[in-house]
Enzyme design. Structure first.
Site, mmCIF file in Angstrom:
data_model
loop_
_atom_site.group_PDB
_atom_site.id
_atom_site.type_symbol
_atom_site.label_atom_id
_atom_site.label_comp_id
_atom_site.label_asym_id
_atom_site.label_seq_id
_atom_site.Cartn_x
_atom_site.Cartn_y
_atom_site.Cartn_z
ATOM 1 C CG HIS A 150 11.317 -2.577 4.078
ATOM 2 N ND1 HIS A 150 9.940 -2.539 4.027
ATOM 3 C CD2 HIS A 150 11.653 -3.764 4.630
ATOM 4 C CE1 HIS A 150 9.479 -3.657 4.554
ATOM 5 N NE2 HIS A 150 10.494 -4.425 4.917
ATOM 6 C CB ALA A 186 1.639 0.126 6.105
ATOM 7 N NE ARG A 228 10.674 5.636 8.274
ATOM 8 C CZ ARG A 228 9.641 5.542 7.429
ATOM 9 N NH1 ARG A 228 9.639 4.577 6.513
ATOM 10 N NH2 ARG A 228 8.644 6.388 7.492
ATOM 11 N N PRO A 267 0.804 -1.230 0.000
ATOM 12 C CG PRO A 267 -0.091 -1.113 2.132
ATOM 13 C CD PRO A 267 0.570 -2.059 1.178
ATOM 14 C CG ASN A 268 -0.157 4.393 1.363
ATOM 15 O OD1 ASN A 268 -1.101 4.997 0.864
ATOM 16 N ND2 ASN A 268 -0.220 3.834 2.555
ATOM 17 N NE ARG A 300 4.128 6.461 1.669
ATOM 18 C CZ ARG A 300 4.404 5.240 2.059
ATOM 19 N NH1 ARG A 300 4.787 4.341 1.187
ATOM 20 N NH2 ARG A 300 4.277 4.894 3.313
ATOM 21 C CD GLU A 328 10.951 -7.813 5.169
ATOM 22 O OE1 GLU A 328 11.445 -8.839 5.676
ATOM 23 O OE2 GLU A 328 10.468 -6.891 5.838
ATOM 24 C CG ASN A 338 8.328 -2.162 0.078
ATOM 25 O OD1 ASN A 338 7.848 -2.322 1.202
ATOM 26 N ND2 ASN A 338 8.935 -1.048 -0.304
ATOM 27 C CE1 TYR A 363 9.135 4.823 2.714
ATOM 28 C CE2 TYR A 363 7.613 6.676 2.826
ATOM 29 C CZ TYR A 363 8.111 5.501 3.350
ATOM 30 O OH TYR A 363 7.590 4.991 4.526
#
Ligand code: DQA
Length: 150
Positions: free
Chosen positions: A106, A83, A113, A16-17, A24, A104, A80, A29
């Site tokens: 990111h 969230a 973070r 998502p996003n 964003r 995986e 990825n 990012y």
């Protein structure tokens, strides 16, 4: 069935996003859009003789269904979960259906973070994790998968 290297297919899943990349939080990012990431993965895929399928969804169940449909038809996954990384037992369980390398990824370093991002539901079932290298991480993930399935 033995699948020839040239027919190896890699599924790239964006959570998502990530469709909003470029707009964003660019300080976190970066400015590269999802279309640009997908295009560069397709270009790299053809150099590595890998067929690339890209998929983005803002919906957990759609991601679960995509992973289920991939059973037996793909040779590796780069995901990825965005969230959902931090919350989704359902995506974790779906990935456990697959018997192929899973990377995986990111864009940001989730461990630098907020504390709620430090937990990944996927990390301990993934073959490897790349976190914090920005868009370069996607190319490294694809090269990593290529060498794992070679
Ligand atoms: C992300 C990190 C997640 O915590 C966040 O929710 C995202 C993107 C990353 O690529 O850095 O949406 O997965």
């Amino acid at each position: 069935m033995t699948i020839g290297y040239k027919h190896n297919k890699i599924l790239i899943i964006h959570g998502p996003n990530l469709n909003m990349l470029g707009k964003r939080e660019p300080e976190i990012y970066g400015s590269t859009t999802l279309d640009e990431i997908n295009k560069s993965l397709e270009d790299l895929g053809s150099k590595l003789s890998l067929a690339i399928e890209t998929f983005q969804s803002n919906h957990e169940g759609e991601i679960v269904e995509k992973i289920q449909q991939a059973m037996g038809t793909i040779n590796g996954v780069v995901i990825n979960p965005a969230a959902y990384t931090h919350t989704s037992v359902a995506i974790r369980d779906a990935l456990l259906l697959l018997d192929v390398p899973i990377i995986e990824i990111h864009l940001s370093n989730i461990y630098k973070r907020e504390p709620f991002r430090h937990k990944s539901m996927v990390a301990d079932i993934a073959t490897a994790q790349i976190s914090g290298l920005g868009v370069i991480g996607y190319s490294l993930a694809l090269k990593g998968i290529a060498s794992l399935i070679e």
